[in-house]
Design a protein around this motif. Sequence first.
Motif, PDB file in Angstrom:
ATOM      1  N   UNK A 152       0.843  -1.208   0.000  1.00 23.57           N
ATOM      2  CA  UNK A 152       0.000   0.000   0.000  1.00 23.57           C
ATOM      3  C   UNK A 152       0.876   1.256   0.000  1.00 23.57           C
ATOM      4  N   UNK A 153       1.902   1.258   0.838  1.00 22.32           N
ATOM      5  CA  UNK A 153       2.802   2.412   0.905  1.00 22.32           C
ATOM      6  C   UNK A 153       3.495   2.628  -0.430  1.00 22.32           C
ATOM      7  N   UNK A 154       3.975   1.553  -1.057  1.00 18.88           N
ATOM      8  CA  UNK A 154       4.644   1.667  -2.354  1.00 18.88           C
ATOM      9  C   UNK A 154       3.689   2.193  -3.418  1.00 18.88           C
ATOM     10  N   UNK A 155       2.467   1.665  -3.459  1.00 20.90           N
ATOM     11  CA  UNK A 155       1.502   2.111  -4.470  1.00 20.90           C
ATOM     12  C   UNK A 155       1.126   3.573  -4.283  1.00 20.90           C
ATOM     13  N   UNK A 156       0.909   3.986  -3.043  1.00 14.21           N
ATOM     14  CA  UNK A 156       0.579   5.396  -2.776  1.00 14.21           C
ATOM     15  C   UNK A 156       1.740   6.303  -3.194  1.00 14.21           C
ATOM     16  N   UNK A 157       2.954   5.882  -2.863  1.00 16.54           N
ATOM     17  CA  UNK A 157       4.129   6.692  -3.204  1.00 16.54           C
ATOM     18  C   UNK A 157       4.272   6.818  -4.713  1.00 16.54           C
ATOM     19  N   UNK A 158       4.184   5.704  -5.422  1.00 12.57           N
ATOM     20  CA  UNK A 158       4.294   5.734  -6.889  1.00 12.57           C
ATOM     21  C   UNK A 158       3.231   6.648  -7.480  1.00 12.57           C
ATOM     22  N   UNK A 159       2.009   6.511  -7.010  1.00 14.90           N
ATOM     23  CA  UNK A 159       0.926   7.319  -7.569  1.00 14.90           C
ATOM     24  C   UNK A 159       1.126   8.807  -7.276  1.00 14.90           C
ATOM     25  N   UNK A 160       1.527   9.144  -6.060  1.00 11.71           N
ATOM     26  CA  UNK A 160       1.797  10.556  -5.735  1.00 11.71           C
ATOM     27  C   UNK A 160       2.905  11.119  -6.635  1.00 11.71           C
ATOM     28  N   UNK A 161       3.986  10.360  -6.821  1.00 12.53           N
ATOM     29  CA  UNK A 161       5.108  10.826  -7.642  1.00 12.53           C
ATOM     30  C   UNK A 161       4.675  10.995  -9.101  1.00 12.53           C
ATOM     31  N   UNK A 162       3.940  10.038  -9.642  1.00 13.05           N
ATOM     32  CA  UNK A 162       3.482  10.160 -11.039  1.00 13.05           C
ATOM     33  C   UNK A 162       2.567  11.360 -11.219  1.00 13.05           C
ATOM     34  N   UNK A 163       1.665  11.571 -10.289  1.00 15.37           N
ATOM     35  CA  UNK A 163       0.750  12.722 -10.394  1.00 15.37           C
ATOM     36  C   UNK A 163       1.520  14.041 -10.329  1.00 15.37           C
ATOM     37  N   UNK A 164       2.519  14.095  -9.456  1.00 14.05           N
ATOM     38  CA  UNK A 164       3.286  15.331  -9.291  1.00 14.05           C
ATOM     39  C   UNK A 164       4.229  15.583 -10.469  1.00 14.05           C
ATOM     40  N   UNK A 165       4.937  14.549 -10.907  1.00 15.90           N
ATOM     41  CA  UNK A 165       5.960  14.739 -11.937  1.00 15.90           C
ATOM     42  C   UNK A 165       5.458  14.594 -13.369  1.00 15.90           C
ATOM     43  N   UNK A 166       4.406  13.805 -13.559  1.00 13.50           N
ATOM     44  CA  UNK A 166       3.899  13.555 -14.915  1.00 13.50           C
ATOM     45  C   UNK A 166       2.380  13.767 -14.976  1.00 13.50           C
ATOM     46  N   UNK A 167       1.931  14.987 -14.701  1.00 13.12           N
ATOM     47  CA  UNK A 167       0.482  15.212 -14.687  1.00 13.12           C
ATOM     48  C   UNK A 167      -0.187  14.956 -16.036  1.00 13.12           C
ATOM     49  N   UNK A 168       0.557  15.071 -17.126  1.00 15.74           N
ATOM     50  CA  UNK A 168      -0.029  14.860 -18.454  1.00 15.74           C
ATOM     51  C   UNK A 168       0.060  13.401 -18.914  1.00 15.74           C
ATOM     52  N   UNK A 169       0.452  12.514 -18.015  1.00 15.48           N
ATOM     53  CA  UNK A 169       0.597  11.098 -18.354  1.00 15.48           C
ATOM     54  C   UNK A 169      -0.704  10.562 -18.949  1.00 15.48           C
TER      55      UNK A 169
END
Length: 196
Positions: A152-169
Amino acid sequence: MSPPPTTTGSRGRPRTRRLRLLVRRHSQPRPLRPGRVDLLSDLATAWDDDEPPLSERELVFTGQTLLIAGHETTTNVIGKMVALLLADRRRWERLLADPSLVPLAVEEALRFDAEPGIGVPAPGEMRLDRSPNPHLAFGAGPHACLGQELVRTELRTVLHVLLRRLPSLELAAPTADLRRLEGLAVGGLSEVPVRW
């Protein structure tokens, strides 16, 4: 203890052999290094009067299980979660607008991805704000996944980082073209093509 299946078919045998060699090499006792945590070396040298040390075969199978449970499952779930969220752009946009939904979105992706089976209902509609969300993605009771909080911690971290760094993904291929991996102990997608 029998070895966990990692892959099947002609391509699976070399991968399994390489994995066994890797684990065997890392399970050999090594000189103590202060401050370094080395689980396989600890397992290789741990024993007491009542229990003999693990055999090389037991160490290899334990190492394989740890790698599969701790790495392969998480990387596959990350790919599936990202694909699920990007399959409908409105989901991604909602998380961009309200990152506080990330923990609930992770739980919903886990629930949504769980394979329907005996006593497990089909997932229905994906709702990023579902709460409570009593899913069985990690099993239950004595069969519950020991690493579920780490995942859960890994998934939340990955998702937060992707949203912050790659919002246009966004997905670079139609969802119908995403192929599931065959023959793995855990499900996944062969690839998740994206662009930003």
